[in-house]
Scaffold this motif. Sequence first.
Motif, PDB file in Angstrom:
ATOM      1  N   UNK A 195       0.704  -0.793  -0.018  1.00 27.05           N
ATOM      2  CA  UNK A 195       0.065   0.249   0.318  1.00 27.05           C
ATOM      3  C   UNK A 195       1.186   0.874   0.230  1.00 27.05           C
ATOM      4  N   UNK A 196       0.253   2.575  -0.818  1.00 27.66           N
ATOM      5  CA  UNK A 196       1.069   3.971  -0.465  1.00 27.66           C
ATOM      6  C   UNK A 196       1.597   4.041   1.248  1.00 27.66           C
ATOM      7  N   UNK A 197       0.946   4.144   1.753  1.00 27.02           N
ATOM      8  CA  UNK A 197       0.617   4.473   3.460  1.00 27.02           C
ATOM      9  C   UNK A 197       0.103   3.060   4.152  1.00 27.02           C
ATOM     10  N   UNK A 198       0.280   3.485   5.612  1.00 24.01           N
ATOM     11  CA  UNK A 198      -0.083   3.004   6.404  1.00 24.01           C
ATOM     12  C   UNK A 198      -1.928   2.798   6.955  1.00 24.01           C
ATOM     13  N   UNK A 199      -2.049   3.611   6.714  1.00 17.38           N
ATOM     14  CA  UNK A 199      -3.570   4.240   6.436  1.00 17.38           C
ATOM     15  C   UNK A 199      -4.681   3.054   6.097  1.00 17.38           C
ATOM     16  N   UNK A 200      -4.087   2.881   4.550  1.00 22.60           N
ATOM     17  CA  UNK A 200      -4.776   1.819   3.490  1.00 22.60           C
ATOM     18  C   UNK A 200      -4.738   1.088   4.290  1.00 22.60           C
ATOM     19  N   UNK A 201      -4.331  -0.068   4.382  1.00 22.10           N
ATOM     20  CA  UNK A 201      -4.622  -0.884   5.062  1.00 22.10           C
ATOM     21  C   UNK A 201      -6.048  -1.173   5.475  1.00 22.10           C
ATOM     22  N   UNK A 202      -6.304  -0.232   6.470  1.00 27.82           N
ATOM     23  CA  UNK A 202      -7.661  -0.188   7.191  1.00 27.82           C
ATOM     24  C   UNK A 202      -8.971   0.113   6.651  1.00 27.82           C
ATOM     25  N   UNK A 203      -8.487   0.544   6.139  1.00 25.68           N
ATOM     26  CA  UNK A 203      -9.701   2.279   6.146  1.00 25.68           C
ATOM     27  C   UNK A 203     -10.166   1.552   5.157  1.00 25.68           C
ATOM     28  N   UNK A 204     -10.785   0.166   4.520  1.00 24.42           N
ATOM     29  CA  UNK A 204     -12.003  -0.262   4.264  1.00 24.42           C
ATOM     30  C   UNK A 204     -12.108  -1.713   4.933  1.00 24.42           C
ATOM     31  N   UNK A 205     -11.776  -1.885   6.405  1.00 26.83           N
ATOM     32  CA  UNK A 205     -11.851  -2.775   6.819  1.00 26.83           C
ATOM     33  C   UNK A 205     -13.785  -3.016   7.816  1.00 26.83           C
ATOM     34  N   UNK A 206     -13.993  -1.901   8.358  1.00 24.03           N
ATOM     35  CA  UNK A 206     -15.464  -1.405   8.827  1.00 24.03           C
ATOM     36  C   UNK A 206     -16.423  -2.716   8.162  1.00 24.03           C
ATOM     37  N   UNK A 207     -16.607  -3.448   8.841  1.00 25.25           N
ATOM     38  CA  UNK A 207     -17.913  -4.003   8.228  1.00 25.25           C
ATOM     39  C   UNK A 207     -19.602  -4.312   8.903  1.00 25.25           C
ATOM     40  N   UNK A 208     -20.532  -4.061   8.489  1.00 22.20           N
ATOM     41  CA  UNK A 208     -21.892  -4.459   9.450  1.00 22.20           C
ATOM     42  C   UNK A 208     -22.018  -5.567  10.413  1.00 22.20           C
ATOM     43  N   UNK A 209     -22.181  -5.383  10.943  1.00 24.86           N
ATOM     44  CA  UNK A 209     -22.278  -7.243  12.405  1.00 24.86           C
ATOM     45  C   UNK A 209     -23.839  -6.755  13.482  1.00 24.86           C
ATOM     46  N   UNK A 210     -24.205  -7.674  13.535  1.00 24.06           N
ATOM     47  CA  UNK A 210     -25.949  -7.277  14.252  1.00 24.06           C
ATOM     48  C   UNK A 210     -25.881  -8.780  15.299  1.00 24.06           C
ATOM     49  N   UNK A 211     -25.750  -7.790  16.824  1.00 26.61           N
ATOM     50  CA  UNK A 211     -26.298  -8.836  17.284  1.00 26.61           C
ATOM     51  C   UNK A 211     -27.783  -9.344  17.772  1.00 26.61           C
ATOM     52  N   UNK A 212     -27.945 -10.249  18.046  1.00 30.46           N
ATOM     53  CA  UNK A 212     -29.105 -11.121  18.398  1.00 30.46           C
ATOM     54  C   UNK A 212     -29.622 -10.194  20.558  1.00 30.46           C
ATOM     55  N   UNK A 213     -30.792  -9.220  20.261  1.00 29.34           N
ATOM     56  CA  UNK A 213     -30.969  -8.919  21.950  1.00 29.34           C
ATOM     57  C   UNK A 213     -32.249  -9.667  22.572  1.00 29.34           C
ATOM     58  N   UNK A 214     -31.808  -9.756  23.504  1.00 29.64           N
ATOM     59  CA  UNK A 214     -33.168 -10.177  24.997  1.00 29.64           C
ATOM     60  C   UNK A 214     -34.585  -9.886  23.982  1.00 29.64           C
ATOM     61  N   UNK A 215     -35.267 -11.242  23.462  1.00 26.79           N
ATOM     62  CA  UNK A 215     -36.440 -10.897  23.040  1.00 26.79           C
ATOM     63  C   UNK A 215     -37.751  -9.878  23.079  1.00 26.79           C
ATOM     64  N   UNK A 216     -37.455  -9.300  24.257  1.00 24.44           N
ATOM     65  CA  UNK A 216     -38.653  -8.321  24.228  1.00 24.44           C
ATOM     66  C   UNK A 216     -37.336  -6.742  24.449  1.00 24.44           C
ATOM     67  N   UNK A 217     -36.216  -6.616  24.031  1.00 25.33           N
ATOM     68  CA  UNK A 217     -36.114  -5.700  23.105  1.00 25.33           C
ATOM     69  C   UNK A 217     -36.315  -5.238  21.067  1.00 25.33           C
TER      70      UNK A 217
END
Length: 459
Positions: free
Chosen positions: A93-115
Amino acid sequence: MSLIEYPAIASNPRSRVRVQGENVTFCCEAFGNPAISYYEWMKDGALLDESKYPEGFNLTLTNVTTSDSGQYKCRANSPVGAVYSSPALLTVKANHSEFCEDAYEEKKISLPSDCVQDDGTTLYEVGGCAEKTCRGTSSENGLCGPSKTFCCLPSSQEERTVQCDDYTLQVLVTTGCSCGQCSSGDITIQGQVNGLNTGIALRIGTVYVNGSSVGRTTYTGLFSFTVPKGTRSVAITLEDTIFNTLLTTTKLITLDESTQGRLYQKIALMEAAPPITISSDVENTISMGNNSDMPAVVEVVIPPDSFIDSSGNRYTGIVKASVNLFDPRDIRSISVAPGSFEFTDEEGMVQNLQTFGVIVIDLIDESGNKLNVAGNVTIKVDAGLVETENPADVKLWGLNDVTGLWEEVGAMVMDRATRKKRELRNFIVGSVSISAFTAINIDYKFGVLRMLFCFISCR
């Protein structure tokens, strides 16, 4: 005469990441007998100039640019063959910051049934970071690979309040990613070993990894060992050292560079056939593969006066032989056969095999001491079960318990023999030494010919 060992990879090059202007070295190590004579390096399948690897086994690139990104692998060559390493990926990569600039991804968790949320579900977005390798700001230690690995990790997080029926929850949400040191890279491989038909556990069995003993199974057949992150394959050999009720078998476990944490393996071993009694001073012909009203596939002929003990001394007397065939007509049997039905060709490429059967013979004396056979045994395959005009297409292969791959150890020719009931039958015949291998495979290269019966599917 020393035993020929086809080239095998001892250490694969490891994937690396770099910022433009840095240097990088890939390392490759192989072994064999005769010894490795020279190495070659390829990028994306194209041969690189030798000036980049004057030592042969190390490839060094200086002042790298983004155009150097790609897959690199080595080929180790000896007078008897060649073998390719697993590929290693170089990311520049051209610089350090490029490695993780597109690393964010969607992720969902399951909440209790009354949430329940606005979309009518109990799923809540918390975000995360993709498992990507990055270039840390700290300098790497180690020429052939980093002593510390860096990956994209959460760099910013915030607490958010989630409303449920009559209470609230505090949820930690990832909002950004950056490069940080990864956790320990060791991979734990664990599992359980049982008999194929009886389910009996491999009790206090010896576990070998790539030919070296690493421990024993428990009384319930459990095993566990660790390998470094980045390991591409593991040849695990399991031996029923004490009870001798299950056949010694080598299995090949394949991994990739992203494998981490724990890997579970459920392994079945074929039960050893009840021993038959033979005499050491006569020629012994043993038929195999005649179960379930099917004709015998293979005959093994052991010459007289050819048995030796563990010290190499000639043995005379009664021999107890457990003769076993992994029969391709029996899908349960062939599914637990040793090895992977693969071999490395003359160019170093891994190719597939099709089998007529895998032979395992265990020999002991009357006191239970291990015996072996000096010299060659003759192996006969019923030619009526093989459709070929050229018997030389069929080969004998020995299992390398360090790599888990098969190696060609003998040729076969057509022979004609008179059998019982005046029946004239043709046999494809070869001879091979069985003393150096735990298993012998009667096989041919995939697509060369076919059997006249189905063992997995017929076309």
